[in-house]
Scaffold this motif. Structure first.
Motif, mmCIF file in Angstrom:
data_model
loop_
_atom_site.group_PDB
_atom_site.id
_atom_site.type_symbol
_atom_site.label_atom_id
_atom_site.label_comp_id
_atom_site.label_asym_id
_atom_site.label_seq_id
_atom_site.Cartn_x
_atom_site.Cartn_y
_atom_site.Cartn_z
ATOM 1 N N UNK A 2 0.831 -1.200 0.000
ATOM 2 C CA UNK A 2 0.000 0.000 0.000
ATOM 3 C C UNK A 2 0.867 1.253 0.000
ATOM 4 N N UNK A 3 2.064 1.165 0.588
ATOM 5 C CA UNK A 3 2.950 2.323 0.627
ATOM 6 C C UNK A 3 3.403 2.714 -0.781
ATOM 7 N N UNK A 8 1.331 5.947 -3.654
ATOM 8 C CA UNK A 8 1.955 7.151 -4.201
ATOM 9 C C UNK A 8 1.247 7.549 -5.498
ATOM 10 N N UNK A 9 1.014 8.817 -5.642
ATOM 11 C CA UNK A 9 0.254 9.309 -6.793
ATOM 12 C C UNK A 9 0.891 8.860 -8.103
ATOM 13 N N UNK A 10 2.228 8.880 -8.164
ATOM 14 C CA UNK A 10 2.917 8.523 -9.406
ATOM 15 C C UNK A 10 2.618 7.092 -9.820
ATOM 16 N N UNK A 23 -4.242 4.099 2.499
ATOM 17 C CA UNK A 23 -5.303 3.195 2.049
ATOM 18 C C UNK A 23 -6.442 3.970 1.403
ATOM 19 N N UNK A 24 -6.770 5.126 1.954
ATOM 20 C CA UNK A 24 -7.902 5.886 1.421
ATOM 21 C C UNK A 24 -7.659 6.278 -0.032
ATOM 22 N N UNK A 25 -6.411 6.589 -0.369
ATOM 23 C CA UNK A 25 -6.110 6.945 -1.755
ATOM 24 C C UNK A 25 -6.336 5.762 -2.690
ATOM 25 N N UNK A 26 -6.092 4.550 -2.173
ATOM 26 C CA UNK A 26 -6.236 3.353 -3.008
ATOM 27 C C UNK A 26 -7.697 2.958 -3.157
#
Length: 479
Positions: free
Chosen positions: A442-443, A447-449, A475-478
């Motif tokens: 997840x780390x 990442x946005x990239x 996690x929320x970004x994923x």
């Protein structure tokens, strides 16, 4: 599960559990008597056998056979000691019942007779007391022969009662480098050495493995299994064609400046490593500097030869397409002394997993596109995800976890369910995003990239491991 504070078994890390059911779980002993020493423990905290309920006793007893099979497949074993310590007088130090399954190997002690009777050493080997003493026996043995027997260790591993596998494992488990060259790599053999090779790489070791494509015997599933491993592994295939045979078998292990090689007849297959009559000669660097150096130079020459190609997902794909499985085809068309393996049967879900699979299917039929699975530790949530996602409509799968060791374990599980799948890893410095199955930390994925590489509908099935972490921003970004 009724647990107790300060009990090491009640608080064991879930990642340490190797198998489990609703009554018991099993894990590798932290202070093993021998490699592969396994403990079977009831989930409920009870002190001894007498406190177990009938179902728990049945589960413990049933697990013994499963434990033996697992130990044989991962570590090799010629025999076992199985039992438990009952009470302080019986040697029990952790008062949560646990049963030991201890693998034994031919030659691990000078005289194994008596087995568990050695808990009281003077009563252990009553057979030895009936035999002539060593002094009387020596009177009939020529002094030179006796001296030779005690000073010269056997160098020839003959298979049968002296299989090669325990020798390989013993050296691999303490090596920091290994170099293996075999004509044939079969999946049954790859499974036997996989965890030990993985451990070598995990502790910072390096491995070079060269296999042959001669007669198309090498199994592409076994190649994928090795290619899944993370670490400093260089895997190549010697492309021999039908015109030139490729029959060598050598295993070299190095630790610091010391090394040992086994050169002989054993390919990487279960029969060759465990039961067949196979001769492999042991060359020790400190005893035969010239011979050991010659083996390593010969390996280097083959490994760096133009015919040695790197094993990539693309190479395996092409090999699968052109591979011809014909046990009667030899280089001259008249026959070949090789053995092809039938594919391993797919693992099947146990009862609890079957019920969960039915519930997940019902969730989809009810129109939901997401589901939450909660299972007790050791009941196989990763296996459940592998079983549930093994459907024709789920072509691309994403598995997300917060620790790389979880990703490695998940890759091994999914590989067993989908043996021919292309697997990619997105974690640390690894950027493999085009696999059928992508396992991402997840780390790294967060990442946005990296996240921007994937379309929202890129994957047909997504697994978020340890979903209670989902409140974290990564996690929320994923999700």
């Amino acid at each position: 599960m009724r647990s107790q504070a300060n009990c090491p078994f009640c608080s064991i890390d879930a990642a340490s559990i190797v198998f489990a059911d609703e009554f018991i779980f099993a894990f590798w002993d932290g202070y093993p008597v021998s490699a592969g020493h396994l403990l079977i423990v009831p989930r409920r905290h009870v002190a001894d056998w007498g406190d177990l309920e009938e179902q728990e006793r049945a589960a413990v007893t049933s697990a013994i056979g499963r434990a033996m099979g697992l130990i044989r497949s991962r570590h090799g074993a010629d025999g076992f000691n199985v039992g438990f310590n009952h009470g302080a007088a019986g040697g029990q130090t952790v008062f949560h019942f646990h049963l030991h399954v201890i693998p034994r190997r031919t030659g691990d002690v000078a005289d194994p007779r008596g087995g568990v009777r050695h808990v009281i050493p003077t009563k252990a080997n009553y057979l030895a007391e009936r035999e002539p003493s060593s002094s009387s026996a020596s009177s009939t043995t020529p002094p030179t022969e006796s001296a030779s027997a005690t000073t010269d260790q056997p160098r020839l591993v003959t298979g049968g009662d002296d299989p090669l596998l325990p020798h390989l494992i013993a050296h691999m488990d303490r090596a920091d480098r290994c170099e293996i060259a075999v004509a044939f790599l079969l999946d049954s053999g790859a499974r036997l050495i996989l965890n030990h090779l993985e451990d070598l790489l995990a502790r910072g070791g390096a491995a070079r493995v060269l296999v042959g494509d001669y007669l198309d015997v090498t199994d592409p599933v076994a190649l994928r299994r090795l290619a899944d491993l993370e670490g400093n592994l260089s895997l190549r295939v010697y492309q021999s064609g039908d015109e030139r045979g490729f029959h060598l078998k050598s295993y070299t292990f190095l630790s610091g400046t010391e090394g040992v090689s086994f050169v002989g007849s054993s390919n990487i297959s279960e029969p060759a490593l465990t039961t067949s009559i196979e001769w492999n000669y042991k060359v020790i660097s400190s005893h035969d500097v010239g011979g050991f150096s010659q083996i390593r130079r010969a390996f280097d020459n083959l490994f760096d030869a133009p015919a040695a190609a790197a094993v990539t997902q693309a190479w395996i794909d092409a090999y699968e397409i052109r591979r011809i499985i014909d046990p009667y085809r030899g280089p001259d068309g008249t026959g070949a002394d090789v053995e092809y393996e039938t594919p391993q049967p797919k693992p099947q879900p146990h009862t609890i997993q079957q019920r969960a699979l039915i519930a997940l299917e019902q969730t989809r039929e009810d129109g939901f596109s997401a589901g939450l699975v909660v299972l007790a530790t050791g009941l196989g949530k990763t296996w459940l995800a592998a079983f549930d996602s093994d459907r024709i409509e789920f072509q691309r799968i994403l598995f997300v976890a917060h620790r790389e060791e979880i990703l490695s374990q998940a890759i091994e599980t999914f590989r067993n369910v989908r043996p021919t799948a292309r697997i990619g890893r997105l974690a640390g410095d690894i950027r493999e995003t085009d696999g059928d199955l992508v396992f991402a930390s997840v780390q790294t994925l967060g990442r946005i990239a990296h996240l921007s590489r994937f379309a929202p509908d890129e994957f047909d099935y997504i697994v978020i491991d340890e979903f209670h972490h989902a409140a974290a921003s990564t996690y929320r970004r994923v999700v």
